[in-house]
Design an enzyme around this catalytic site. Structure first.
Site, short mmCIF file in Angstrom:
data_model
loop_
_atom_site.label_atom_id
_atom_site.label_comp_id
_atom_site.label_asym_id
_atom_site.label_seq_id
_atom_site.Cartn_x
_atom_site.Cartn_y
_atom_site.Cartn_z
N GLU A 65 61.27 41.94 58.69
CA GLU A 65 60.14 41.93 57.76
C GLU A 65 60.03 43.28 57.05
O GLU A 65 59.85 43.35 55.83
CB GLU A 65 58.86 41.62 58.53
N LYS A 845 36.66 40.93 37.85
CA LYS A 845 35.34 40.40 38.17
C LYS A 845 35.24 40.05 39.65
O LYS A 845 36.20 39.56 40.24
CB LYS A 845 35.07 39.15 37.33
N PRO A 846 34.09 40.30 40.26
CA PRO A 846 33.90 39.90 41.66
C PRO A 846 34.12 38.40 41.82
O PRO A 846 33.70 37.60 40.97
CB PRO A 846 32.44 40.27 41.94
#
Length: 970
Positions: A65, A845-846
């Site tokens: 990995e 944007k949240p």
């Protein structure tokens, strides 16, 4: 022929479009088109993990990995992937579990195609160069050494190591130098060749899944998936078969007595159970978790609390691997609880036997099902990166049509399956782990990889029989119907587009914003209760924290049902007082707030509960010394830079003066003067907000006095002198790794300095990781980030390493000096890419309403009130030139900078084999003559007494703390 799945079940409120694919190479794919997203993301899962490691190479899957990030034939530069993502507002990561390895990233949506091209090469043609292999194994080892003194890692491995010998589950998951270097050399194994073989054997498209989320249409996303991932070879891999359950008869009916690093006491009961993954529509484990883990009146936890044996309990199910599952009950123990472990287990089996007597209840299942439907329908929108990581795992486990709902919705009532699992929850089908430092004298075994001391003993047969026949006491009850399930989901009409102060008195100020973006039947309420007595001295800090423990405990039985119905309550302490938050469906918010306020202001403190939480609180303070070195470094860094702060050692010393009578006196003192700053945001209009305001004011204690404006000022930060270079050193005997936390203080917060600092960090953070982590291999944890306190800010470079802090500090300085040429040689195109990436990050944007609530709340609590900060600062960002950044570097970062202000915290390990242990040597290096010798800090209080403080931030829009009328804030 590509198979296409267009009928994927989704929430009625979900505006994203979905399509499932099975490509010609049998790769399972989920495409998500979101026209409104600023970020794109992707995740790929390989259905193979550490349980497939060769017996002679534990940790190989995890090592692989790591290696995939370090170059491919098409993109051979080691940091090409990370550099590209950094320049385009993205990040990446990966993790390895029992039978999965998952890779993922996000990036600005315009650059998804290029990012996917680089990403796809991981699975087509990785390089695994010998040089990178030799270096990156050090990172794997550093990761392991970081976790050596972390109890969660130690006990996870203890569970594996004490399972059936030679079962794949028992392997050492992460690997270290012994398993990946020393042992292979002895056995004549070439690790690089083993990596290539593992990749060529298992990295096959037919056991992979891929999720891509972007702004493009589904057809465009499908074209990308086919073009870039359709070439992954299908090697017709057959998934490994696991030889039965890793907990057999010889592992059951045992007690494992384990010694922790921290002073903790827990009881864990583990039951091997059937793997119910295929029964996801009925999920019998959910029912049993709900029953055993419930915290309302009549619960197992309530009975434990009344006896003073525990304050926390949870139940859960772990799907370890295909065909392998565990049901686990975890109980936090008090000192009294540790003396009554057998009685606690007896009580647990009493409750399980109650469930047997009562038979599964369909109305309870229906209630779980109803809550699931409501939560799924009105779920918050996930961030792209989080979403793809969740779904890529589900894509391998469930039918594609059900990938969004499989772990979210129940639809089939099958009590026989619940009974089938319950049949396994018996005393002769479990083992028990008890954790306490008291077992140190009798622990006669040592776990091989983490060195955990433990003892295994048989559970006496008479005790097994007693537990089998445990008759439920009348105190134990099934849960009652949940009265907090929301019934109204109407979206109220907008009554104002701006965040507005709608109420202000000498005691309370309330900000309100009716949500017009997320349009969910949810609201968030936060209020800070400021008391001038909360942070005066360590004793009052303790009383505040313990009182909030007691408030939270007193509300547990009542608020638990609310939490199940997605209405969450929280209360925490701060240097100003306390913060209360309620978030979730607004339908029953008023009811919960009423109970919270009644408890907060009128709690009848119970002395027995006080003693339990006092003991737990003192234990937490003592355990701070066993935290990771980087946690210690950040604590001391803050103590040096924040005007008003208490060291953990000072707090611990003060616990000897705690008393129950003084706590009661403090509570009266705490509430004698106060001010409440409140924010109401969400599906609550002004009329409903005014109702909440009246409720809050009606609950205020009688005879309370208002705070004066000076009481409401925020704390200040210390100002380091220009040209300063300080070092503060502490030792740590728990971890063999040391840590360096370098803080380069820059100009105080304001638009210009904020963006120069953020842009510098944006440009340099990936390069720092590449140099200090990948190439220098100083340690697993390497970070360059911005560090902000109340008013001050700067560049933080943090490295946790086995090397001596003096050597690491030198390497950091060397890196910073080399940044000069790196910045000067950077092309204009690359510089503009970083500006664009930062702008996208700031303007993203949240995704969830609570994220926007928290942005508002930060401005309110910092008293800056700049609610359009992102747009204002990004406008300034666009004007910054490369010369501006170089000037910033020359003044604040370069060793000879006129405004350079450095404070380094060194956490030196004195543990065995640590850099500060007896006989350890400092790595030899030539000191940099350009860097002045640091001034040593011997006493933090004396150090701060010689410094001035930075001024408090001036508000963007002026608001007096008391007495002003309602105002509109854009």
């Amino acid at each position: 022929m590509i198979q296409i799945f267009e009928k994927i079940t989704k929430s009625p409120e979900d505006k994203r479009d979905y399509r499932g694919l099975i490509l010609d190479n049998e790769l399972r794919v989920l495409l998500i088109s979101d026209p409104n997203t600023e970020k794109a993301a992707a995740a790929l899962s390989v259905n193979v993990g550490y349980m497939s490691d060769p017996n002679e190479l534990n940790g190989l899957a995890h090592f692989l990995e790591h290696m995939l990030f370090l170059g491919t034939k098409k993109y051979p530069r080691e940091n090409e992937y990370e550099k590209f993502l950094s320049e385009h507002g993205g990040i990446s990561n990966a993790y390895t579990s029992t039978e999965d390895t998952i890779f993922f990233f996000d990036v600005t949506h315009q650059h998804l195609t290029s990012a996917l091209d680089i990403f796809s090469q991981f699975f087509l043609a990785p390089l695994f160069t010998e040089d990178a292999t030799d270096r990156e194994v050090q990172a794997v080892n550093s990761e392991h050494e970081k976790n050596l003194a972390v109890d969660s890692w130690r006990f996870h491995q203890l569970e594996r190591s004490t399972s059936i010998k030679d079962h794949p589950y028992s392997k050492f998951a992460s690997g270290n130098l012994q398993t990946l270097v020393d042992d292979p050399k002895k056995n004549g194994i070439n690790v690089r060749e083993a990596l290539l073989k593992f990749h060529s054997t298992y990295y096959s498209s037919n056991i992979m899944s891929l999720v891509i989320l972007g702004k493009d249409s589904l057809d465009e996303l499908q074209e990308k998936a086919e073009k870039m991932f359709g070439a992954i070879e299908n090697k017709r891999v057959t998934l490994p078969e696991w030889p039965g359950h890793p907990l057999g008869p010889e592992q059951l009916k045992k007690k494992i007595l384990a010694v922790p690093i921290k002073d903790s006491r827990t009881l864990v009961i583990t039951f091997p159970i059937p793997d119910m993954r295929q029964h996801y529509k009925s999920d019998p484990n959910r029912y049993l978790i709900r029953m055993i883990g419930h915290e309302s009146s009549g619960s197992l936890l309530s009975a434990l609390k009344k006896r003073g044996w525990s304050s926390h309990l949870n139940a859960g199910c772990s799907s370890v691997a295909r065909g392998i599952a565990l049901f686990v009950v975890n109980v936090d123990l008090t000192e009294k609880g540790l003396d009554n472990v057998d009685n606690i287990v007896d009580l647990i089996f009493q409750y399980i036997n109650l469930l047997r007597q009562e038979d599964p209840k369909e109305w309870i299942f229906n209630e779980i099902m109803e809550i699931d439907k409501i939560s799924f329908r009105f779920k918050d929108k996930e961030s792209p990166r989080e979403y793809v990581v969740d779904l890529v795992d589900y894509l391998l486990k469930y039918p594609i049509d059900d990938v969004l709902t499989a772990e979210k919705l129940l639809s089939e009532w099958k009590p026989e399956l619940i009974n089938q699992v319950m049949e396994k929850l018996t005393p002769d089908n479990c083992r028990i782990r008890i954790v306490s430092k008291e077992f140190k004298p009798i622990a006669d075994q040592t776990e091989k990889w983490y060195g955990t001391k433990y003892k295994i003993e048989d559970i006496p047969s008479e005790l097994i029989e007693k537990w089998k026949n445990a008759k439920p006491i009348e105190e134990l009850k099934l849960p009652k119907k949940n009265e907090f399930i929301p019934r109204s989901f109407d979206i109220l009409p907008d009554d104002d587009k701006y965040l507005t102060i709608i109420h202000e008195t000498k005691f309370v100020r309330v900000w309100h914003k009716k949500d017009d973006e997320f349009l969910l039947p949810k609201s968030n309420l936060i209020f800070e209760l400021t008391s001038s007595f909360a942070y005066v001295d360590p004793l009052r800090v303790h009383f505040t924290a313990i009182y909030l423990y007691l408030v939270d405990d007193a509300l547990t039985e009542y608020s638990y049902d609310a939490s199940l119905a997605s209405l969450q309550f929280g209360v925490v302490s701060s240097e100003y007082g306390l913060k209360v938050s309620i978030e979730g469906f607004n339908d029953k918010l008023y009811i919960l707030l009423t109970k919270v306020l009644d408890t907060l202001f009128n709690l009848d403190v119970d002395e027995k509960c006080y003693e339990i939480f006092k003991e737990s609180y003192e234990r937490d303070l003592k355990n701070f010394a066993a935290e990771q070195p980087y946690v210690l470094a950040k604590h001391y860094q803050a103590a040096c830079l924040v005007e008003k702060s208490w060291l953990k050692t000072e707090l611990l010393e003060a616990t000897k003066y705690l008393s129950f009578d003084d706590l009661k006196s403090f509570i009266k003192e705490f509430f004698s003067m106060m001010h409440i700053e409140c924010l109401i945001h969400g599906n609550t209009n002004k009329a409903a907000a005014q109702k909440l305001i009246k409720l809050i004011e009606s609950k205020l204690p009688k005879n309370v006095l208002p705070l004066l404006p000076p009481h409401l000022l925020r704390c200040r930060d210390m100002k380091l002198e220009d040209g300063s270079n300080y070092v503060y050193e502490v030792t740590n005997e728990k971890h063999k790794t040391s840590c360096v936390d370098v803080h380069l203080q820059c100009e105080p917060k304001r638009t210009e300095s904020n963006m120069l600092l953020e842009l510098f960090v944006q440009i340099t953070s990936e390069h720092c990781f590449d140099v200090l982590r990948t190439k220098e291999q100083l340690g697993y944890i390497v970070e360059l980030d911005l560090h902000r306190n109340v008013t001050s800010q700067g560049v933080r470079i943090l490295v946790q390493s086995c090397k001596h802090p003096i050597y690491v500090d030198h390497k950091i300085e060397e890196f910073l000096l080399n940044m000069k040429s790196y910045l000067e040689e950077m092309s204009d195109e690359e510089f503009e890419r970083h500006k664009e990436a930062l702008a996208v990050l700031r303007l993203e944007k949240p995704k969830k309403m609570i994220q926007l609530t928290n942005l508002f709340w930060d401005e309110i609590t910092e008293q800056t009130y700049c609610f359009d900060r992102n747009n204002i600062e990004v406008d300034f960002l666009k004007t910054i030139t490369k010369d501006d950044v170089i000037k910033f570097y020359n003044e604040h970062i370069h060793a000879e900078g006129a405004k350079r202000r450095k404070l380094a915290v060194h956490v030196l390990s004195t543990a065995e084999e640590g850099a500060g242990s007896a006989g350890a040597e400092i790595d030899k290096f030539e000191p940099l003559s350009i860097v002045c010798k640091p001034t040593r800090i011997d006493d933090i209080c004396s150090f701060k007494s010689g410094l001035s403080t930075l001024p408090l931030l001036q508000p963007f829009a002026h608001h007096r703390p008391q007495g002003s009328k309602a105002k509109l804030v854009r």
